[in-house]
Each structure stands twice: as C-alpha cells, then as structure tokens.
Design an enzyme around this catalytic site. Structure first.
Site, short mmCIF file in Angstrom:
data_model
loop_
_atom_site.label_atom_id
_atom_site.label_comp_id
_atom_site.label_asym_id
_atom_site.label_seq_id
_atom_site.Cartn_x
_atom_site.Cartn_y
_atom_site.Cartn_z
N THR A 136 0.89 -1.27 -0.14
CA THR A 136 0.14 -0.05 0.05
C THR A 136 0.71 1.31 -0.09
O THR A 136 2.01 1.44 0.57
CB THR A 136 -0.79 0.04 1.26
OG1 THR A 136 -1.73 -1.18 1.27
CG2 THR A 136 -1.94 1.19 1.35
N ARG B 256 -11.88 -10.07 -2.81
CA ARG B 256 -11.32 -9.51 -1.37
C ARG B 256 -11.18 -8.03 -1.16
O ARG B 256 -10.65 -7.67 -2.08
CB ARG B 256 -10.37 -10.27 -0.97
CG ARG B 256 -9.69 -9.74 0.72
CD ARG B 256 -8.22 -8.77 0.31
NE ARG B 256 -7.98 -8.38 1.78
CZ ARG B 256 -7.15 -7.33 1.79
NH1 ARG B 256 -6.61 -6.78 0.86
NH2 ARG B 256 -6.49 -7.40 3.10
N GLY C 197 -9.91 -4.83 1.23
CA GLY C 197 -9.16 -4.58 2.12
C GLY C 197 -9.63 -3.26 2.64
O GLY C 197 -10.80 -2.60 2.55
N ASP C 198 -8.94 -2.58 3.79
CA ASP C 198 -9.28 -1.39 4.50
C ASP C 198 -8.98 0.00 3.40
O ASP C 198 -9.61 0.66 3.80
CB ASP C 198 -8.31 -1.35 5.43
CG ASP C 198 -6.73 -1.09 5.15
OD1 ASP C 198 -6.26 -2.01 4.53
OD2 ASP C 198 -6.13 -0.12 5.36
N THR D 266 -1.37 1.71 6.61
CA THR D 266 -1.24 0.56 6.00
C THR D 266 -0.77 -0.70 6.78
O THR D 266 -0.56 -0.42 7.97
CB THR D 266 0.25 1.04 5.15
OG1 THR D 266 1.15 0.12 4.94
CG2 THR D 266 1.07 1.95 6.07
N GLY D 267 -1.21 -1.72 6.20
CA GLY D 267 -0.77 -2.89 7.19
C GLY D 267 -2.10 -3.98 6.45
O GLY D 267 -2.57 -3.83 5.47
N GLY E 228 -5.28 -5.39 5.97
CA GLY E 228 -6.48 -4.52 5.95
C GLY E 228 -7.45 -5.22 6.77
O GLY E 228 -8.27 -4.26 7.64
N1 GLY Z 1 -3.85 -2.57 3.41
C1 GLY Z 1 -4.07 -2.93 2.29
C2 GLY Z 1 -4.82 -4.14 2.11
O1 GLY Z 1 -4.74 -5.05 3.33
O2 GLY Z 1 -5.53 -4.50 1.00
#
Ligand code: GLY
Length: 314
Positions: A174, A202, A204-205, A225-226, A228
């Site tokens: 990210t 899927r 993510g965040d 970032t990390g 999600g």
């Molecule tokens: N932080 C990005 C994801 O998990 O998609």
C-alpha cells in the site's frame, strides 16, 4: 487578510518487514513522490498534491499500487483506492479495479463527479466509460516482481499461504499521502493492490473511509497501511483522528491506535499522520515503513524505527 499556512506533505510506501538491502530500491521513489507532491503545494491544493504523490508511487513497480500491484489467487489485479478532502469531508473510493493505471485518479473522479463516495462493479465500469477515462490492458500493469511473488506461492494452497504471510506480516503493502496546503486544507489518499494471492473479490481497508484514510481540516489527516482485515476491525484512520480531536498529537494518537490494534487483533501496522498544525508523523509497529515528508522546503525520510534522514532541500 488571514495569514497563509505553511504547506506540508508526508507520503508512505507500505508497512512491513522491509528486507535488508531493499532501502535502496524504495528510497528514490518515496522521496520523488514527496517532492512532486510538495511542488504542487506551492500554488495548488492539497487534493492535487495527494493525487500527484500517489500517482508517482502507483507508477513505480517497487510499490504495491497501480503498476506493480500484487496479484490475487487468479493471477489478476484488483486495485483499491480512496481520496478524501478535509474541508467538505467528501471522499471518492473505488475497489477491484483491473485496468486503470492510476486508481487514485479514478477515486478523485468519483469524489468530484458523483454525489456518492464509493463506486464498484458494473456501475464503476459504466462510470469509467461515461467519463471517457483511459483503460490500460492489465498485462501492462503487472510487474515482474508481482508475478514472482505469486509464483513463489505456486504449488501451495494460495489461501493458506496468504494466511501464513499475513501472520508473518512480511507484506510490504500500500501507498498513501497526506497534505496540508497554504489555504489550510488537508487531503489524504491511499492506494493498494491488496495482498498477494488474496481471494478473488477480497476488499481490504484501503478504500474504506475511516479505515484506509480520513481527514478533517479542523484536526488533521491520516493514511494507514498494513493487513486490511485488522485495520478495518479497529477503524484505524477514524480512531486516530478521534484521539487527536480529544487533544492528542498525531504521533501519540497513532501510537495509541497501533498499540490497541496489536493488543486486540495481534497485528502490526503503520500510519502517516499530518496534524492541522502542520506536524507530520510516520508511526509503525512493523519493523519498517518507507516514508518521506517535506516541510519548509526540506525533505526528511526513513524506513526503520528512529530514522529521520535529511534528504536536502527542494
Ligand atoms: N492495506 C491494504 C490491504 O490490506 O489491502
């Protein structure tokens, strides 16, 4: 006449266990993104600066966004992005994008050209065509590095491998940016290719307001970032802004949210924060986070804990 605000930008290239020796690959790109965004801040808006900085990172195959995005279990791209402005609190977000070179630009078009904050699927495809946005064949957006990462999982059950990778938290994922312009406006943006081998569909965040990004002119801005799933579970970006609203500095607020995440979900993570007072802070519990900021024409950058390297002046 109200005095002008000092412009500031901070960018990141994804929290994770950055392998020894990878600094050389990420330092030029992360600094370039901060410099390019900062140039825009001389006359332009925080939103323009965030878009420009994130585009630089999306165009660089060393980072997991745009060209160079990680591939899902079917070997396809599914990119997510969000951009938000702190004056109106409006955002624009997109998910599962396959053939757009700069998803952050698409997110901005959603912000500016619709009354909605998030578009996906058939509706998003129609919106892209309606606005005559250029499509890029996915084959031109898939990097060798992304193919190799997926290849390294071949012969294994992708989804268990993803779980293992997620547990090890080695993913370097990210990109994002937060900027404050001379008019006192804050904007933030986040863009990602997700996780290598993730289940098709899927999300993510990153494209979720309050999770992957949040900003409010009165308080500050955040890009996270990390992994999600863990970021969503604690609504990390909104949580950091709320802690700041209750009086904490950006750095203290992010540390508190990241510690809480570790305690409640077991995951490590990272965030960049920019206070309305112009204080930029990179904060992470992973072993690394490539970041760079520019304030008063001087660039600072780093990747490991305690790094505040001097990148010289603009
Ligand atoms: N932080 C990005 C994801 O998990 O998609």
């Amino acid at each position: 006449m109200a005095s002008e605000v000092t412009p500031v930008i901070i960018v990141h290239g994804g929290a994770g266990d950055i392998a020894e020796g990878r600094e050389g690959a990420v330092y030029p790109g992360i600094q370039e993104a901060a410099r390019e965004g900062y140039k825009i801040l001389q006359d332009g808006t925080a939103l323009d600066a965030v878009e420009r900085a994130v585009c630089c990172l999306e165009d660089n195959p060393q980072f997991n966004a745009g060209y160079g995005s990680k591939l899902n279990a079917a070997g396809e791209l599914e990119m997510d992005a969000i951009v938000m402005e702190g004056k109106s609190l409006k955002s624009g977000a997109v998910s599962c994008v396959r053939d757009i070179k700069n998803p952050i630009k698409l997110a901005r078009t959603v912000l500016e050209k619709t009354e909605h904050d998030f578009l996906i699927g058939k509706g998003l495809e129609a919106f892209i065509d309606e606005h005559g946005l250029t499509r890029t064949p996915p084959s031109e957006l898939i990097s060798e590095r992304a193919i190799n990462l997926l290849e390294s999982m071949k012969g294994t059950d992708y989804l268990s491998e993803v779980k293992r990778e997620v547990r090890k938290q080695t993913e370097h994922d990210t990109v994002g940016a937060v900027a404050l312009d001379r008019f006192g406006n804050i904007a933030c943006g986040t863009s990602t290719g997700g996780l290598t081998g993730q289940r098709v569909g899927r999300v993510g965040d990153s494209p979720l307001i309050g999770c992957g990004a949040y900003c409010d002119n009165a308080v500050g801005g955040v890009s996270t970032t990390g992994i999600g799933e863990a970021i969503m579970r604690i609504a990390m970006a909104a949580r950091i802004i709320l802690y700041m609203e209750h009086g904490m500095t950006g750095e203290a607020a992010a540390k508190k949210a990241l510690e809480m995440m570790k305690e409640r979900t077991g995951y490590k993570s990272g965030a960049i924060v920019l206070g309305a007072d112009g204080q930029p802070s990179p904060v992470f519990t992973t072993s690394g986070l490539p970041w760079a900021s520019v304030k008063n024409g001087r660039i600072s950058y780093g990747v490991r804990k305690g790094d505040i390297l001097d990148g010289g002046s603009m």
